[in-house]
Design a protein around this motif. Structure first.
Motif: not given
Lengths: 180, 239
Positions: A109-112, A114, A116, B11, B15, B46-47, B50, B53-54
């Motif tokens: 889905p849209d990253p926004e 999701v 964390i 995108r 990613e 932000l990507l 994340r 973090d992941r």
């Protein structure tokens, strides 16, 4: 130290609190030093890296709040990135940004949208288990030892482009599994 | 990639790049390029955050104590040379005594300079004020002196030196004894601003009260006590 306390210390550091920096150092330097040492494999280099890491923490603490991520992960990322930049400068790797492995549907889905997952625990282990063992191994070694694409390709005796495709697909699968 | 439109393509490419950056497999040149993007593109930053973090649960447990020599080096890089042992052990008052000498020395230099300027140019021969910026090697403070020959007056404005790292100068009232220093305000870095003493403190601010200036983060000390070095101090007296 609980991550809430670590987050509080980072916030104080962002306000220029030197005592908070000293407390943060006491709390997390053994962990961050271990990360640097694992990647750099040299104590003197790891000590230099640790200095740079805490200079960066002091300078960037104000950006921590914006990320909303786990504070220990945020700190570990600063240490890993510093150590990896140093090891790359010492053992140059070929530039590798290419298009291999990009032609797979993201499916997320849209990253926004999701959130964390804090405290993902060992969910990562289950998701690594869904990858082919050799590929999961490559992801883990890349992460833990800070290996470059080139070094990974040599270690697994595959062409560099193949390694790139492996790793990219594995990472996207991992993300898909973690968000399931 | 023919079936996805450009924005989706970008995108999913971003990613993948964020993931590769977070794992750490890229070359230094590629990493520097992406670090520049992290600096200027919050969405890309932000990507990456994340992904970091992941992947962070992959980090093995394990700690290694760094040598004791590392933290003093970090402090020296961030805050300049270490303070005296007395100051480092919380003896704030001692550091005031230490720095009082510095303040007097600066003042003596100013008076001497005033005399020289007066002699060189004479009164009212130049309409422009004469300006001197005084700094010391490694000192967190600079003094800007502006001499108005017409009136024979020198105005001195402290400015935090080392423009690379913004810092503020904070004025304190130091009652002495066991009493903690009381913050009076942050000095303006340019111009000759005034600090208004809070009404409640005016009664205690009299003859013999020590005033001191410390170097603090922008906006002043976050904890209400001096956190940086005290760079000037002196006792207030009626002339």
């Amino acid at each position: 130290m609980p991550s809430l306390d670590i987050a509080g210390l980072i916030t104080k550091v962002a306000l220029g609190d030197r005592a908070a920096l000293a407390s943060l150092y006491s709390a997390v330097s053994p962990k961050l030093f271990a990360i640097c040492l694992r990647i750099l494999k040299d104590r003197a280099d790891a000590e230099d890296a640790l200095q740079d890491v805490f200079v960066k923490i002091w300078q960037r603490a104000d950006r921590y709040a914006a990320t909303g991520v786990n504070p220990n992960g945020w700190l570990a990322a600063i240490a890993r990135n510093q150590a990896i930049d140093m090891i790359r400068a010492r053992r140059p790797a070929a530039d590798t940004i290419g298009d291999e492995g990009l032609d797979i549907a993201d499916g997320s889905p849209d990253p926004e949208a999701v959130s964390i997952g804090l405290g993902e625990g060992r969910r990562i282990d289950r998701c690594m288990g869904e990858l082919a063992p050799e590929r999961a191994d490559a992801v883990r070694n890349a992460y833990v030892e800070g290996l470059s694409y080139q070094e990974l390709a040599e270690r697994y005796s595959v062409p560099l482009n193949t390694m790139r495709t492996w790793l990219r697909r594995s990472l996207l699968k991992l993300k898909e599994c973690l968000e399931r | 990639m023919t079936e996805v439109d450009d924005s989706d393509g970008d995108r999913s490419r971003d990613e993948v790049l964020a993931a590769e950056y977070a794992v750490g497999v890229l070359s230094l040149a590629d990493r520097k390029r992406l670090q520049a993007r992290i600096e200027r593109e919050p969405a890309f930053a932000l990507l990456v955050a994340r992904w970091e973090d992941r992947l962070s649960p992959l980090e093995p447990d394990g700690e290694e104590m760094p040598p004791r020599t590392v933290y003093p080096k970090i402090e020296a890089r961030l805050f300049g040379p270490p303070m005296t042992a007395a100051a480092a052990h919380g003896g704030w008052w001692h550091s005031v005594a230490l720095w009082r000498g510095v303040a007097f020395a600066s003042l003596a230099a100013l008076v001497a300079m005033a005399a020289v300027q007066q002699g060189l140019f004479g009164p009212a021969t130049r309409p422009e004020p004469l300006v001197a910026s005084m700094t010391g090697e490694g000192s967190p403070l600079a003094l800007l002196a502006s001499y108005d020959a017409a009136s024979g007056r020198i105005a001195v404005t402290p400015v935090a030196a080392d423009a690379g790292q913004p810092r503020a100068l904070q004025l304190w009232m130091v009652p002495g004894g066991d009493a903690a220093p009381v913050p009076l305000g942050v000095l303006p870095q340019d111009g000759r601003g005034m600090i208004e003493v809070p009404a409640a403190l005016r009664a205690t601010l009299g003859d013999g009260m020590t005033l001191a200036v410390s170097v603090e983060p922008p906006g002043g000390s976050p904890i209400g006590l001096p956190t940086g070095p005290v760079i000037a101090a002196g006792q207030a007296r009626h002339p």
